[in-house]
Motif scaffolding. Structure first.
Motif, PDB file in Angstrom:
ATOM      1  N   THR A 147      44.054  37.897  28.724  1.00 28.20           N
ATOM      2  CA  THR A 147      43.354  38.021  27.222  1.00 28.20           C
ATOM      3  C   THR A 147      42.207  36.920  27.231  1.00 28.20           C
ATOM      4  N   ASP A 149      41.894  34.401  25.444  1.00 28.24           N
ATOM      5  CA  ASP A 149      42.775  33.264  25.346  1.00 28.24           C
ATOM      6  C   ASP A 149      43.098  32.638  26.769  1.00 28.24           C
ATOM      7  N   LYS A 152      39.833  31.394  28.540  1.00 22.40           N
ATOM      8  CA  LYS A 152      39.407  30.361  28.104  1.00 22.40           C
ATOM      9  C   LYS A 152      40.291  29.039  28.512  1.00 22.40           C
ATOM     10  N   SER A 153      41.641  29.167  28.488  1.00 23.26           N
ATOM     11  CA  SER A 153      42.531  27.964  28.764  1.00 23.26           C
ATOM     12  C   SER A 153      42.225  27.780  30.313  1.00 23.26           C
ATOM     13  N   GLU A 184      33.068  32.546  24.548  1.00 28.01           N
ATOM     14  CA  GLU A 184      34.101  31.730  24.599  1.00 28.01           C
ATOM     15  C   GLU A 184      34.157  30.727  25.942  1.00 28.01           C
TER      16      GLU A 184
END
Length: 304
Positions: A147, A149, A152-153, A184
């Motif tokens: 994903t 997220d 990005k993490s 992002e």
């Protein structure tokens, strides 16, 4: 071999994704791999990503270190070699232990959707990077593998050297996942990972200013010229150069990208790639006739 990496390296050269040359007994051939690497280097391309086209999916752990040492030895002094690991967790962790003893500045984690979930991918990347001791290349090949997220993490954790984005779209200009990722994470980390064909759209619409390619192995100077045209803002020239790769790329898309490139390098007389490493197999003779014609035409164009 170059032993350092910064994201700025990604813009200096097309990132070639070559096959791995083997002899009739499947042993990796230093002589033939040297021929292929020199052909690519002589065309102005000096980044080598050994992943899917090299069939690192099916490489034996017992030969992994030998392959790494051979590639490091035969590469030019300024060439960047990026090996792949995985795709499965146990394999990549065993390979991490080997890579930790080597000087490769990064390595790419091959993707699989068969037995993975985005949060599991995040955990695997973090554990691999910890054991390897260096950041990894994240290969986003399929929708749902990660994903936004998760991506990005991992970037925020310092675990990612760069991202190879290779989700195939019917219209590459319509790509919500690439658009979301590009908004992002730093765009300097993003690489268009599907060859010359979508690279211009990825460059102009999504700000992805680097790309990997397979057919660059046949015509490295033309692919590098396309990159230089894009960097100069000459989209018309870049589009003209892109069209020169269509015949061979259409065969790759129609049959199998790994198999076609493997045969193309061999049939064009660039280097003897040997038999396909199982689980893949050689394409039939009729298909090889088509591949040879397209490869020789591409090679001839590169020499004009």
């Amino acid at each position: 071999m170059q032993t350092t990496f910064t994201p700025s390296d990604l813009q200096r050269s097309v990132i070639s994704v070559p096959p791995l040359c083997r002899d009739a007994n499947f042993k990796v051939s230093a002589a033939e791999n040297t021929k292929l690497i020199r052909h690519i280097e002589n065309g102005g391309v000096d980044i080598f990503l050994y992943g899917g086209n090299a069939n690192f999916y099916n490489i034996s752990l017992g030969e992994y270190e030998e392959v790494l040492d051979q590639l490091a030895e035969v590469a030019g002094a300024n060439s960047l070699i990026i090996p792949a690991v995985g795709p499965y967790f146990g394999t990549m962790m065993d390979q991490a232990a080997i890579l930790a003893r080597k000087q490769f500045p990064t390595a790419m984690i091959l993707p699989t959707t068969a037995v993975s979930k985005p949060d599991g991918v995040r955990a695997a990347v973090l554990q691999f990077v910890e054991k390897f001791g260096r950041a990894a290349v994240l290969y986003v090949k399929d929708e749902g593998y990660v994903t936004v997220d998760v991506v990005k993490s991992l970037v925020e954790a310092g675990a990612i050297s760069w991202i190879k984005y290779a989700v195939v779209r019917e219209n590459p200009a319509v790509d919500p996942l690439l658009e979301a990722i590009s908004n992002e994470v730093p765009r300097e980390l993003l690489v268009s990972g599907i060859g010359e064909q979508p690279a211009i759209i990825h460059w102009t619409k999504f700000g992805v200013h680097a790309y990997t390619a397979g057919c660059v192995c046949v015509a490295p100077n033309r692919s590098q010229q396309m990159l230089e045209a894009l960097k100069a803002g000459d989209i018309e020239k870049a589009e003209t150069l892109r069209k020169g790769f269509l015949a061979l790329e259409d065969l790759r898309n129609g049959y199998n990208p790994i198999q076609v490139l493997h045969h193309a390098v061999d049939l064009a007389g660039i280097a003897a790639t040997g038999p396909q490493l199982p689980l893949l197999a050689d394409l039939d003779s009729n298909k090889q006739v088509e591949i040879k014609k397209a490869a020789l035409e591409l090679l001839a164009w590169s020499r004009e």
